[in-house]
Design a protein around this motif. Structure first.
Motif, PDB file in Angstrom:
ATOM      1  N   VAL A   1      -3.083   0.590  -0.592  1.00 31.13           N
ATOM      2  CA  VAL A   1      -2.072  -0.428  -0.868  1.00 31.13           C
ATOM      3  C   VAL A   1      -2.456  -1.158  -2.148  1.00 31.13           C
ATOM      4  O   VAL A   1      -3.557  -1.701  -2.259  1.00 31.13           O
TER       5      VAL A   1
ATOM      6  N   ALA B   1       0.300  -9.463  -2.249  1.00 30.09           N
ATOM      7  CA  ALA B   1       0.346  -8.751  -0.971  1.00 30.09           C
ATOM      8  C   ALA B   1      -1.026  -8.606  -0.317  1.00 30.09           C
ATOM      9  O   ALA B   1      -1.120  -8.466   0.893  1.00 30.09           O
TER      10      ALA B   1
ATOM     11  N   ASP C   1       0.467  -5.290  -5.457  1.00 34.16           N
ATOM     12  CA  ASP C   1       1.878  -5.691  -5.334  1.00 34.16           C
ATOM     13  C   ASP C   1       2.499  -5.227  -4.017  1.00 34.16           C
ATOM     14  O   ASP C   1       3.680  -5.440  -3.769  1.00 34.16           O
ATOM     15  N   GLY C   2       1.699  -4.559  -3.167  1.00 31.42           N
ATOM     16  CA  GLY C   2       2.178  -4.097  -1.872  1.00 31.42           C
ATOM     17  C   GLY C   2       2.620  -2.651  -1.839  1.00 31.42           C
ATOM     18  O   GLY C   2       2.894  -2.108  -0.766  1.00 31.42           O
TER      19      GLY C   2
END
Length: 155
Positions: A81, A30, A84-85
């Protein structure tokens, strides 16, 4: 409400009053393409104190062993963030440690650290203030100045 990610960060100061920073570069996931400079440190393990995490992370990321890290210099909370998002609330405590020398070891780096840390550098106050790349936290120059006025814990 996002989950909290508790972490300890270390302002490691050299004998010549330079601070150690890692350049983080995400190549996948991400955050692919995002890079920034940050202090050594990382998340707390279950039931671990901020101080214990700082001691452990300092050793894992630099090879420097200390018995204590003294009092917390700063406490920061901000949205972050994850690779992995996932959006989390980062809750970070910053500690100051003065190193006797600038010899470091990456022998205990995790695979993830080896993947994302692309540069390790000691910075002067002036160099950090002039840096045009992202630095986290954004007020790190101010924390660095505060750290230099403190009675620093010696490794």
């Amino acid at each position: 409400m996002p989950r909290q990610r508790l972490a300890s960060r270390i302002l490691l100061i050299s004998p010549s009053n330079r601070m150690l920073l890692f350049k983080i570069l995400y190549r996948t996931g991400a955050l692919a393409g995002i890079s920034y400079w940050a202090t050594p440190g990382g998340k707390l393990w279950a039931k671990e104190s901020y101080e214990a995490a700082a001691i452990r992370e300092l050793y894992e990321e630099t090879g420097i062993e200390v018995q204590s890290v003294g009092q917390c210099l700063a406490h920061k909370e901000f949205p972050w963030v994850m690779p992995d998002g996932e959006l989390v609330l980062a809750v970070e405590h910053y500690f100051v440690v003065r190193a006797h020398d600038v010899q470091l070891s990456n022998a205990s780096w995790s695979d993830k650290e080896r993947e994302v840390i692309c540069e390790v550098r000691w910075w002067s106050e002036e160099e950090l203030a002039a840096c045009r790349e992202p630095v986290f936290p954004p007020e790190l120059s101010s924390l660095f100045a505060q750290a230099l006025t403190r009675n620093l814990h010696l490794t």
